[in-house]
Write an enzyme that holds these catalytic residues in place. Sequence first.
Site, short mmCIF file in Angstrom:
data_model
loop_
_atom_site.label_atom_id
_atom_site.label_comp_id
_atom_site.label_asym_id
_atom_site.label_seq_id
_atom_site.Cartn_x
_atom_site.Cartn_y
_atom_site.Cartn_z
N CYS A 131 7.97 -9.03 5.19
CA CYS A 131 7.19 -8.66 4.71
C CYS A 131 6.10 -8.46 5.99
O CYS A 131 6.13 -10.42 7.22
CB CYS A 131 7.17 -9.71 4.09
SG CYS A 131 4.73 -9.53 3.12
N CYS A 157 4.62 -14.42 -1.50
CA CYS A 157 3.49 -13.50 -1.70
C CYS A 157 2.51 -14.46 -1.85
O CYS A 157 2.01 -15.33 -2.82
CB CYS A 157 3.90 -12.10 -2.29
SG CYS A 157 4.22 -10.99 -2.42
N1 SAH Z 1 -3.72 -6.56 0.55
C1 SAH Z 1 -2.65 -6.50 -0.06
C2 SAH Z 1 -1.32 -6.61 0.56
C3 SAH Z 1 -1.26 -7.31 0.58
S1 SAH Z 1 -0.89 -9.17 -0.74
C4 SAH Z 1 -3.18 -5.73 -1.40
O1 SAH Z 1 -3.51 -6.71 -1.74
O2 SAH Z 1 -2.26 -5.01 -2.38
C5 SAH Z 1 0.62 -8.19 -1.14
C6 SAH Z 1 0.77 -8.98 -3.31
O3 SAH Z 1 0.78 -10.38 -3.24
C7 SAH Z 1 -0.08 -8.14 -3.80
O4 SAH Z 1 0.10 -7.42 -4.61
C8 SAH Z 1 -1.46 -8.92 -3.97
O5 SAH Z 1 -1.91 -9.22 -5.36
C9 SAH Z 1 -0.12 -10.69 -4.65
N2 SAH Z 1 -0.44 -11.72 -4.28
C10 SAH Z 1 -1.83 -12.45 -3.58
N3 SAH Z 1 -1.99 -13.91 -4.25
C11 SAH Z 1 -0.97 -13.64 -4.80
C12 SAH Z 1 -0.06 -15.02 -5.57
N4 SAH Z 1 -0.51 -16.27 -5.33
N5 SAH Z 1 0.31 -14.98 -5.68
C13 SAH Z 1 1.46 -14.07 -6.63
N6 SAH Z 1 1.13 -12.84 -6.08
C14 SAH Z 1 0.42 -12.88 -4.81
#
Ligand code: SAH
Length: 391
Positions: free
Chosen positions: A128, A368
């Site tokens: 990642c 994530c």
């Molecule tokens: N900026 C991009 C990629 C990075 S985030 C995007 O938003 O798609 C990767 C994934 O993790 C995204 O689907 C995001 O919404 C999710 N994510 C962010 N914070 C999170 C959290 N606290 N718990 C679970 N998923 C989360």
Amino acid sequence: MDATAPITQDVMTIPRKAEDGLPNLIGMSREQMKEALIAAGTSEKQVKMRLNQIWSWLYHWGVRDFGEMTNLSKDFRAMLEEKFVIALPEVVTRQVSDDGTRKFLVRIAGGHEVEVVYIPEKDRGTLCISSQVGCTLTCSFCHTGTQKLVRNLTTAEIIGQVMLARDDLGEWPVPGAPNEEGRLLSNVVLMGMGEPLYNFENVRDAMKIAMDPDGIQLSRRRITLSTSGVVPEIARTAEEIGCMLAISFHATTDEVRDKLVPINKKWNLEVLLQSLRDYPKVSNSERITFEYVMLHGVNDSDEDAHRLVKLIEGIPAKINLIPFNEWPGAPYTRSSNNRIRAFAEIIHNAGYSSPIRKPRGEDIMAACGQLKSATERARKSRAQIAAETGG
Ligand code: SAH
Ligand code: SF4
């Protein structure tokens, strides 16, 4: 390995001369490297061969020292040494979770830090990677979203994350050894810090290097770019990168999505879904992944599940349900396991695959949306968030 505590260790890194002003060969496209070699005095007649040789040393063999490029003449190596560097971001620390997940804290020029996470699975491994330091967007459930954007990563810093992970896994081929089956680092997801489609060119160029058949050789089907929904760049992603697409969907009404993913105010569900329908690569074999974070009482009802199924009708899709990863001060809590299962069931019954993402590396805050660098703690002000999201 200690069964209770994650191992934290400092990693010795080779001095990489990242900032001594000479052009870095890492991150150049083939075309750029060709031009740089010609500018450095390589003849037009020789340049193609030299380029292929250097490319293969850098990206097939993982060599970092011009002295090891043994099929180049001594003089040519000396010229490279004098005019170029081979520089990767520097690994500051590396943590290993009980479940084998590895998290690297990586320092880039300017003293900024980003995180890179390696997640081993049975017959594969996913890296990642991050595309920005921080993020300009302000999704309300995301830890990175509370951090100011510091800057976009360069192409070298993006492909460098893949290379340093291969270093750590010891995964560069050894000359003469039989070709190993099955890679430890088989997949890349752009799901770390940042919005990749707000750093389009650098992300594209780095992924082109990752996919190059004479180098790291990752198939485009093993690279997944996750976006919050930067609609104008979605078609470009299909045309210019051709990788798999994941969408941070997270809600089934504009009202809720405006709050969770504020970019929705700019490109709403209807516009977003249209861009996904048009994604030229869409076919049964190339499904779009819909990421859906499960937030207790916010977006996790049966009605939401039914609405979701209706909204994505006609789009070959897989729905990835992500149990919310809580972070200190987060305004949400995770849906219960029973709720998540019931939600998954509705989607599954409608004919979609609906895996529930297993949280990995929780003990080292590697999951994530938890990625946030220790050096960039500043919280955005309300005014700034409002200005950025047009709200
Ligand atoms: N900026 C991009 C990629 C990075 S985030 C995007 O938003 O798609 C990767 C994934 O993790 C995204 O689907 C995001 O919404 C999710 N994510 C962010 N914070 C999170 C959290 N606290 N718990 C679970 N998923 C989360
Ligand atoms: Fe940025 Fe993605 Fe986090 Fe939203 S979810 S703030 S787009 S990193």
